[in-house]
Write an enzyme that holds these catalytic residues in place. Structure first.
Site, PDB file in Angstrom:
ATOM      1  CG  HIS A  26      -2.095   0.839   1.251  1.00 41.10           C
ATOM      2  ND1 HIS A  26      -2.407   1.718   0.240  1.00 41.10           N
ATOM      3  CD2 HIS A  26      -3.051   1.029   2.206  1.00 41.10           C
ATOM      4  CE1 HIS A  26      -3.496   2.407   0.572  1.00 41.10           C
ATOM      5  NE2 HIS A  26      -3.911   2.012   1.765  1.00 41.10           N
ATOM      6  CG  HIS A  78      -4.435   0.540  -8.093  1.00 36.97           C
ATOM      7  ND1 HIS A  78      -5.772   0.403  -7.813  1.00 36.97           N
ATOM      8  CD2 HIS A  78      -3.962   1.471  -7.231  1.00 36.97           C
ATOM      9  CE1 HIS A  78      -6.097   1.231  -6.844  1.00 36.97           C
ATOM     10  NE2 HIS A  78      -5.022   1.886  -6.458  1.00 36.97           N
ATOM     11  CG  ASP A 133       2.566   4.720  -3.611  1.00 37.46           C
ATOM     12  OD1 ASP A 133       2.474   5.818  -3.043  1.00 37.46           O
ATOM     13  OD2 ASP A 133       1.940   3.716  -3.252  1.00 37.46           O
TER      14      ASP A 133
HETATM   15  N1  ACO Z   1       5.110  -6.310 -10.236  1.00 40.15           N
HETATM   16  C1  ACO Z   1       5.073  -7.495 -10.879  1.00 40.15           C
HETATM   17  N2  ACO Z   1       3.950  -8.201 -11.046  1.00 40.15           N
HETATM   18  C2  ACO Z   1       2.813  -7.668 -10.553  1.00 40.15           C
HETATM   19  C3  ACO Z   1       2.795  -6.429  -9.886  1.00 40.15           C
HETATM   20  C4  ACO Z   1       4.001  -5.747  -9.725  1.00 40.15           C
HETATM   21  N3  ACO Z   1       4.046  -4.584  -9.092  1.00 40.15           N
HETATM   22  N4  ACO Z   1       1.530  -6.156  -9.501  1.00 40.15           N
HETATM   23  C5  ACO Z   1       0.789  -7.175  -9.909  1.00 40.15           C
HETATM   24  N5  ACO Z   1       1.555  -8.091 -10.547  1.00 40.15           N
HETATM   25  C6  ACO Z   1       1.117  -9.360 -11.119  1.00 40.15           C
HETATM   26  C7  ACO Z   1       1.058 -10.413 -10.018  1.00 40.15           C
HETATM   27  O1  ACO Z   1       2.279 -11.092  -9.867  1.00 40.15           O
HETATM   28  C8  ACO Z   1      -0.066 -11.290 -10.505  1.00 40.15           C
HETATM   29  O2  ACO Z   1       0.446 -12.105 -11.516  1.00 40.15           O
HETATM   30  P1  ACO Z   1      -0.032 -13.641 -11.634  1.00 40.15           P
HETATM   31  O3  ACO Z   1      -1.510 -13.575 -11.878  1.00 40.15           O
HETATM   32  O4  ACO Z   1       0.767 -14.153 -12.772  1.00 40.15           O
HETATM   33  O5  ACO Z   1       0.310 -14.261 -10.325  1.00 40.15           O
HETATM   34  C9  ACO Z   1      -1.027 -10.306 -11.161  1.00 40.15           C
HETATM   35  O6  ACO Z   1      -0.224  -9.191 -11.575  1.00 40.15           O
HETATM   36  C10 ACO Z   1      -2.122  -9.814 -10.208  1.00 40.15           C
HETATM   37  O7  ACO Z   1      -1.479  -9.262  -9.059  1.00 40.15           O
HETATM   38  P2  ACO Z   1      -2.023  -9.319  -7.590  1.00 40.15           P
HETATM   39  O8  ACO Z   1      -0.934  -9.058  -6.630  1.00 40.15           O
HETATM   40  O9  ACO Z   1      -2.808 -10.596  -7.398  1.00 40.15           O
HETATM   41  O10 ACO Z   1      -3.059  -8.137  -7.636  1.00 40.15           O
HETATM   42  P3  ACO Z   1      -3.758  -7.486  -6.407  1.00 40.15           P
HETATM   43  O11 ACO Z   1      -4.927  -6.742  -6.927  1.00 40.15           O
HETATM   44  O12 ACO Z   1      -3.993  -8.473  -5.336  1.00 40.15           O
HETATM   45  O13 ACO Z   1      -2.621  -6.508  -5.838  1.00 40.15           O
HETATM   46  C11 ACO Z   1      -1.177  -4.701  -5.611  1.00 40.15           C
HETATM   47  C12 ACO Z   1      -2.533  -5.162  -6.129  1.00 40.15           C
HETATM   48  C13 ACO Z   1      -0.990  -5.154  -4.152  1.00 40.15           C
HETATM   49  C14 ACO Z   1      -1.143  -3.186  -5.649  1.00 40.15           C
HETATM   50  C15 ACO Z   1      -0.067  -5.292  -6.494  1.00 40.15           C
HETATM   51  O14 ACO Z   1      -0.190  -4.784  -7.811  1.00 40.15           O
HETATM   52  C16 ACO Z   1       1.327  -5.004  -5.954  1.00 40.15           C
HETATM   53  O15 ACO Z   1       1.812  -5.728  -5.093  1.00 40.15           O
HETATM   54  N6  ACO Z   1       1.986  -3.905  -6.427  1.00 40.15           N
HETATM   55  C17 ACO Z   1       3.274  -3.507  -5.901  1.00 40.15           C
HETATM   56  C18 ACO Z   1       3.080  -2.709  -4.614  1.00 40.15           C
HETATM   57  C19 ACO Z   1       2.516  -1.332  -4.854  1.00 40.15           C
HETATM   58  O16 ACO Z   1       2.968  -0.612  -5.723  1.00 40.15           O
HETATM   59  N7  ACO Z   1       1.533  -0.944  -4.029  1.00 40.15           N
HETATM   60  C20 ACO Z   1       0.924   0.389  -4.098  1.00 40.15           C
HETATM   61  C21 ACO Z   1      -0.520   0.265  -4.470  1.00 40.15           C
HETATM   62  S1  ACO Z   1      -1.249   1.855  -4.808  1.00 40.15           S
HETATM   63  C22 ACO Z   1      -1.394   2.612  -3.321  1.00 40.15           C
HETATM   64  O17 ACO Z   1      -1.444   2.014  -2.294  1.00 40.15           O
HETATM   65  C23 ACO Z   1      -1.458   4.088  -3.331  1.00 40.15           C
END
Ligand code: ACO
Length: 376
Positions: free
Chosen positions: A223, A262, A313
């Site tokens: 987050h 996201h 971010d």
């Molecule tokens: N880098 C690489 N792969 C990613 C990323 C990333 N940043 N984000 C998503 N993916 C991939 C996942 O590995 C997953 O792949 P798969 O289906 O092959 O396993 C797919 O995309 C779906 O990702 P999830 O993590 O299941 O998506 P979810 O909706 O649960 O998570 C989240 C969203 C937590 C923001 C995720 O994208 C992430 O971890 N991002 C990095 C952390 C981040 O930047 N957080 C800030 C969010 S915005 C905010 O809070 C203001």
């Protein structure tokens, strides 16, 4: 055996309540706050206007804005107990953990701590908005062995925040970039931290308790903590030419690239272009374009390889770094903004409250007889 009920891991797609605060317009890719396009607001407003909109539901008149800004200026000082806490905190402590503790301590000393009426909650929200920038900058200075810089009543909210970092009058491009980040960070529906704040508020806990819960949920790298993690990553990359191979290697190792992806936005975070624009201005004004170029290369690689867009971010991270802000301040600055959104959610939750208490599917062992201590 009973049929296993359906559920959504991470509550993805689950509607967990009603809210009149904001919505995402997916078709036009806009974040709408109380009916206004937030990105459009940022072009002609300052953070205090957005904070007022969140707290009171309408844009402020000039007189309301002036009064609000005066109250914020007057409330920037910290109670001695909180200042003492910051001075005694170990220098190596995590900045978000310090802020979380200091906000909780503010709740202990707040004159209306036990009053959860709407009026008292809004007064406490104003006090928190005023004091969080003082806490986060004082905490950083104490951790660096420096005296806190007292707030400057002549400066607006964003400018004063920057001034308290190093005691120097900030430049216009930096003030504007921080102001835009504060506006765009302020609210985003039922995100993890706002939901955590609502859960706490639904027990009729007070604003400081709910905001402390919000900070706890915001600090992780999935987050709000992603802005600091994204900058650490860019520092590790170091040079624009290294960005593509670095990202390919990280993806091959199944690592997440911080500042990307996201839960809600699958084709780009509506807040990114406005922050990127500010970042480019900061880079042009400072003559330091390295981080922007690394960011561009990371972004291009993530899009071509994974089709994943940056979230807010990511541009915030390199924009803040380019203007010289220390990394441990990035997620605390997110807090300085989101306090307005959390407070709006707390007021809304308590206005038509029902305790938030979902169910779960039990996955533990079957029933077992209780053995005596001697028999285990
Ligand atoms: N880098 C690489 N792969 C990613 C990323 C990333 N940043 N984000 C998503 N993916 C991939 C996942 O590995 C997953 O792949 P798969 O289906 O092959 O396993 C797919 O995309 C779906 O990702 P999830 O993590 O299941 O998506 P979810 O909706 O649960 O998570 C989240 C969203 C937590 C923001 C995720 O994208 C992430 O971890 N991002 C990095 C952390 C981040 O930047 N957080 C800030 C969010 S915005 C905010 O809070 C203001």
């Amino acid at each position: 055996m009973a049929e296993r009920p359906e559920y959504s891991p991470g509550l993805a797609g689950v509607i967990a309540g009603e809210s009149a605060i904001s919505r995402i317009d997916f078709e036009a890719n806009r974040l709408i706050v109380r009916g206004y396009d937030l990105v459009e607001i940022t072009r002609r407003a300052v953070f205090e206007e957005v904070a007022w909109l969140l707290l009171y539901g309408e844009l402020p008149t000039a007189a309301q804005l002036g009064g609000f800004q005066d109250r914020l200026r007057a409330e920037r000082g910290l109670p001695p107990a909180v200042e003492e806490l910051l001075r005694r905190t170990p220098a190596e402590a995590q900045s978000m953990a310090v802020l979380r503790s200091a906000v909780s301590a503010l709740g202990v000393t707040d004159p209306e701590a036990r009053d959860i009426s709407r009026e008292a909650t809004l007064r406490k929200a104003e006090r928190l908005l005023a004091k969080v920038p003082t806490i986060l900058t004082a905490a950083h200075r104490c951790a660096s062995g420096l005296e806190p810089v007292p707030p400057d009543p002549e400066l607006g909210h964003a400018a004063n925040l920057l001034y308290m970092v190093d005691g120097r009058r900030p430049q216009e491009h930096a003030v504007r970039a921080v102001d835009v980040a504060l506006m765009l960070y302020s609210e985003h529906g039922f995100n993890a931290s706002s939901f955590a704040a609502r859960v706490a508020a639904s027990t009729l806990a007070d604003l400081h308790a709910a905001v402390t819960a919000g900070i706890a949920a915001l600090m992780g790298p999935l987050h709000g903590g992603a802005n600091e993690a994204a900058m650490e990553m860019m520092l590790e990359i170091g040079e624009p030419e290294r960005a593509r191979p670095w990202v390919l290697e990280a993806l091959a190792q199944k690592r997440k690239i911080m500042g990307f992806g996201h839960r809600e936005y699958k084709s780009g975070d509506s807040r990114v272009p406005a922050v990127t624009e500010e970042g480019r201005r900061v880079a042009a004004a400072t003559g330091e374009s390295r981080w922007q170029r690394i960011a561009d290369a990371v972004e291009a690689t993530m899009l071509s390889e994974k089709g994943i867009f940056p979230n807010v971010d990511f541009p915030v991270a390199w924009t803040f770094y380019t203007m010289g802000l220390p990394i441990p301040l990035y997620t605390p600055i997110f807090v300085a903004s989101r306090v307005a959104g959390w407070a709006a959610h707390v007021v809304e939750q308590q206005e038509s409250n029902r305790l938030i208490r979902p169910n779960h599917i039990y996955t533990g062992p079957g029933d077992r007889p209780f053995p005596r201590l001697a028999d285990r």
